[in-house]
Design an enzyme around this catalytic site. Structure first.
Site, short mmCIF file in Angstrom:
data_model
loop_
_atom_site.label_atom_id
_atom_site.label_comp_id
_atom_site.label_asym_id
_atom_site.label_seq_id
_atom_site.Cartn_x
_atom_site.Cartn_y
_atom_site.Cartn_z
N HIS A 137 -49.55 -1.54 -30.68
CA HIS A 137 -48.40 -2.20 -31.31
C HIS A 137 -48.41 -1.82 -32.78
CE1 HIS A 137 -46.06 -5.60 -32.93
NE2 HIS A 137 -45.62 -5.82 -31.71
N ASP A 214 -57.20 -6.26 -30.46
CA ASP A 214 -55.93 -6.95 -30.51
C ASP A 214 -55.71 -7.60 -29.15
OD1 ASP A 214 -53.28 -7.72 -30.30
OD2 ASP A 214 -52.44 -5.85 -31.05
N GLN A 217 -51.75 -9.60 -26.05
CA GLN A 217 -51.22 -9.52 -24.69
C GLN A 217 -52.27 -9.84 -23.64
OE1 GLN A 217 -48.05 -9.03 -23.88
NE2 GLN A 217 -47.38 -8.76 -25.99
N LYS A 240 -47.83 -16.53 -27.55
CA LYS A 240 -47.92 -15.81 -26.28
C LYS A 240 -48.83 -16.53 -25.29
CE LYS A 240 -47.26 -11.36 -28.61
NZ LYS A 240 -45.83 -11.12 -28.31
N CYS A 378 -41.90 -2.45 -30.52
CA CYS A 378 -42.80 -2.29 -31.66
C CYS A 378 -43.97 -1.38 -31.29
CB CYS A 378 -43.29 -3.63 -32.19
SG CYS A 378 -42.00 -4.65 -32.92
#
Length: 420
Positions: A137, A214, A217, A240, A378
Site C-alpha cells: 500500500h 503492515d 489487512q 478495519k 492506493c
C-alpha cells in the site's frame, strides 16, 4: 486460510458459523441502497461496526466524557481506566509482551510514519538500504521514500510473481550488508495475498535487520501473534477491525521503542519541561503526545471484546468458504480476469475486464445495492505490475454470505449487458 487455485467451496456444515446472528449485530447491514438490500463488499477499505462498539462510543460521550491521565476527578479516572483497559485487551489480542509495547496512533499510516521518522532518521544513514515489497500500500512506500530523500538512503523492492506472491529468492538476494530495515505487508490490500512474513522476518534477523509488518489487512482475518511472528514492529488500524475510525496501534519491541526519540512533542509525552531541557515520559506515553482519540481507543477495545467472543475456527472456515465460492463463481464469467491468484489468500478478489473500466463496473454494482471498491486501491505499483489501470475489488468479512456473492455475480452480468 489457504486457497489453492483448484479449490471448490464446500456445503455449509452443521457446525457452520451462525452468520444470521452475526449480521443482527451490525445495524448498518439492515438498510437498503437504491431500494435494494445493502450488500457490503468493501471491507478491505473499512469494516462495519457491531452495536456493542457503537454503544461504547455513545456511552463514553454521554456518561464518561473526560480527558485522561491528568485529572483526579471521578470522570477522568474512569475514562483513564477504560482507555488503559483497552490497551490491555489489545496486548492480549496480539500477544504483545507488555502494555508498554503498544502505542495508540491514528492508524496504520501514522504508525509507519512514526517508525520511519523516529527509528529511521535516528539509526539509518546515507547509503543504507530499506526493503519493501512490490505489493505494498502507498502507506508503506511513501514514508520510506520520504526518509530516503531526507537521509540519502535507497529503497529496494522485492518483486512479486504473476500470482501476486513475494519471490523469496529475490528477497534473499536483496538482503546485503547495506540493508538496515525491512517493511512489508502481512496481507496485500489489492490482491489478498498472505505474505510469507515468518520467512521475511527470519531472513532479515539473520542479518540483525529489524522488520515492520503492515497488518492493516491481516488483523481482521488472521490470528496475529507478534511474538510468534518475531517482528520488531506491527501496525494496524481499528476501523478495519470492526472498530472506530481514527485510531490504530503500533506494536514495537520495548528495547527499540526505548531507543527511539519522540515522534511528536506536546502534552502527556513529557515528565518534566523547563526552558532549558525536556525530560520525556516512559513508554508508551513518550509517543502519545496530546489528547488522544479516547473514545476510539475504548471503542477498539469493545471491538476486540466482540471478536474474542466468536468461534474463530468457524469464522476462518466461513471466510475461506466465501473466498472459494466467489472465486469459482467469478471465474465462470466470460472475459473476467482475477488479479492475484496466490495460493494463500484472505477474502479479497480483484478483477478486471478488458473492455469495461473498473469504475463503470463499480457504478453498476452500486445501483444493485452492492458496495465494492474500484480503482488502484492506493497500490499503484501493483496495478503497474499487472498492466492494468485499476481493478474492481470485492472484499469479504465474517458477516457476508453466499447469497450476497450471488447478487454480486448478477450485478456483474448486468454490467456486461450495459457495456456489451
Amino acid at each position: 486460510m489457504k486457497v489453492a487455485h483448484e479449490i471448490t467451496a464446500q456445503a455449509p456444515s452443521a457446525q457452520a458459523l451462525d452468520v444470521g446472528k452475526i449480521r443482527a449485530d451490525f445495524p448498518i447491514l439492515r438498510q437498503k441502497v437504491h431500494g435494494k438490500p445493502l450488500v457490503y463488499l468493501d471491507n478491505g477499505a473499512t469494516s462495519q461496526k457491531p452495536q456493542m462498539v457503537i454503544d461504547s462510543l455513545n456511552r463514553y460521550y454521554s456518561e464518561g466524557n473526560s480527558n485522561i491521565h491528568r485529572g483526579v476527578h471521578f470522570l477522568s479516572e474512569r475514562a483513564t481506566e477504560a482507555y488503559e483497559t483497552a490497551r490491555q485487551k489489545i496486548r492480549r489480542f496480539i500477544n504483545a509482551g507488555s502494555d508498554q509495547e503498544l502505542i495508540f496512533v491514528r492508524g496504520t499510516t501514522e504508525a509507519i510514519n512514526l517508525v520511519a521518522q523516529s527509528y529511521g532518521r535516528t539509526f539509518l544513514k546515507k547509503g543504507d538500504e530499506i526493503i519493501v515489497s512490490a505489493m505494498e500500500h502507498h502507506s508503506n512506500i511513501v514514508p520510506w521514500q520520504i526518509l530516503c530523500e531526507q537521509i540519502g538512503a535507497r529503497l529496494r523492492v522485492i518483486p512479486i510473481n504473476h500470482d501476486g506472491e513475494i519471490v523469496l529468492e529475490e528477497y534473499r538476494r536483496l538482503l546485503t550488508d547495506k540493508t538496515k530495515f525491512v517493511s512489508v505487508t502481512h496481507v496485500s490490500n489489492a490482491l489478498g495475498t498472505i505474505a510469507p512474513v515468518k520467512e521475511v522476518v527470519r531472513f532479515a534477523h539473520e542479518r540483525c535487520v529489524p522488520v515492520l509488518l503492515d497488518g492493516a489487512q491481516a488483523i481482521p482475518h488472521l490470528k496475529v501473534d507478534v511474538q510468534e511472528l518475531g517482528c520488531d514492529f506491527y501496525a494496524f488500524s481499528g476501523h478495519k477491525l470492526f472498530g472506530p475510525t481514527g485510531v490504530g496501534i503500533l506494536y514495537g519491541r520495548a528495547g527499540l521503542l526505548d531507543a527511539m526519540p519522540p515522534y511528536q512533542g506536546g502534552g502527556d509525552m513529557i515528565s518534566l519541561v523547563t526552558f532549558e531541557k525536556t525530560h520525556y515520559n516512559v513508554l508508551p506515553y513518550k509517543f502519545e503526545a496530546g489528547t488522544p482519540h479516547i473514545a476510539g481507543g475504548i471503542g477498539l477495545g469493545a471491538a476486540i471484546d466482540y471478536l474474542v467472543g466468536l468461534d474463530w475456527e468457524r469464522v476462518a472456515a466461513h471466510e475461506h468458504d466465501l473466498l472459494a465460492y466467489a472465486t469459482s463463481a467469478l471465474s465462470r464469467i466470460d472475459g473476467l480476469r482475477i488479479i492475484g491468484t496466490a495460493r494463500e489468500k484472505v477474502g479479497v478478489i480483484s478483477f478486471v475486464f478488458d473492455h469495461i473500466h473498473a469504475h463503470d463496473v463499480g457504478t453498476i454494482l452500486d445501483q444493485e445495492g452492492v458496495a465494492v471498491r474500484a480503482g488502484h486501491h492506493c497500490a499503484m505499483p501493483v496495478m503497474q505490475r499487472f498492466g492494468v489501470p485499476a481493478t474492481t475489488r470485492a472484499s469479504f468479512a465474517l458477516y457476508n454470505t453466499r447469497d450476497e456473492i450471488d447478487v454480486l455475480v448478477s450485478g456483474i452480468h448486468r454490467a456486461l449487458k450495459v457495456f456489451k
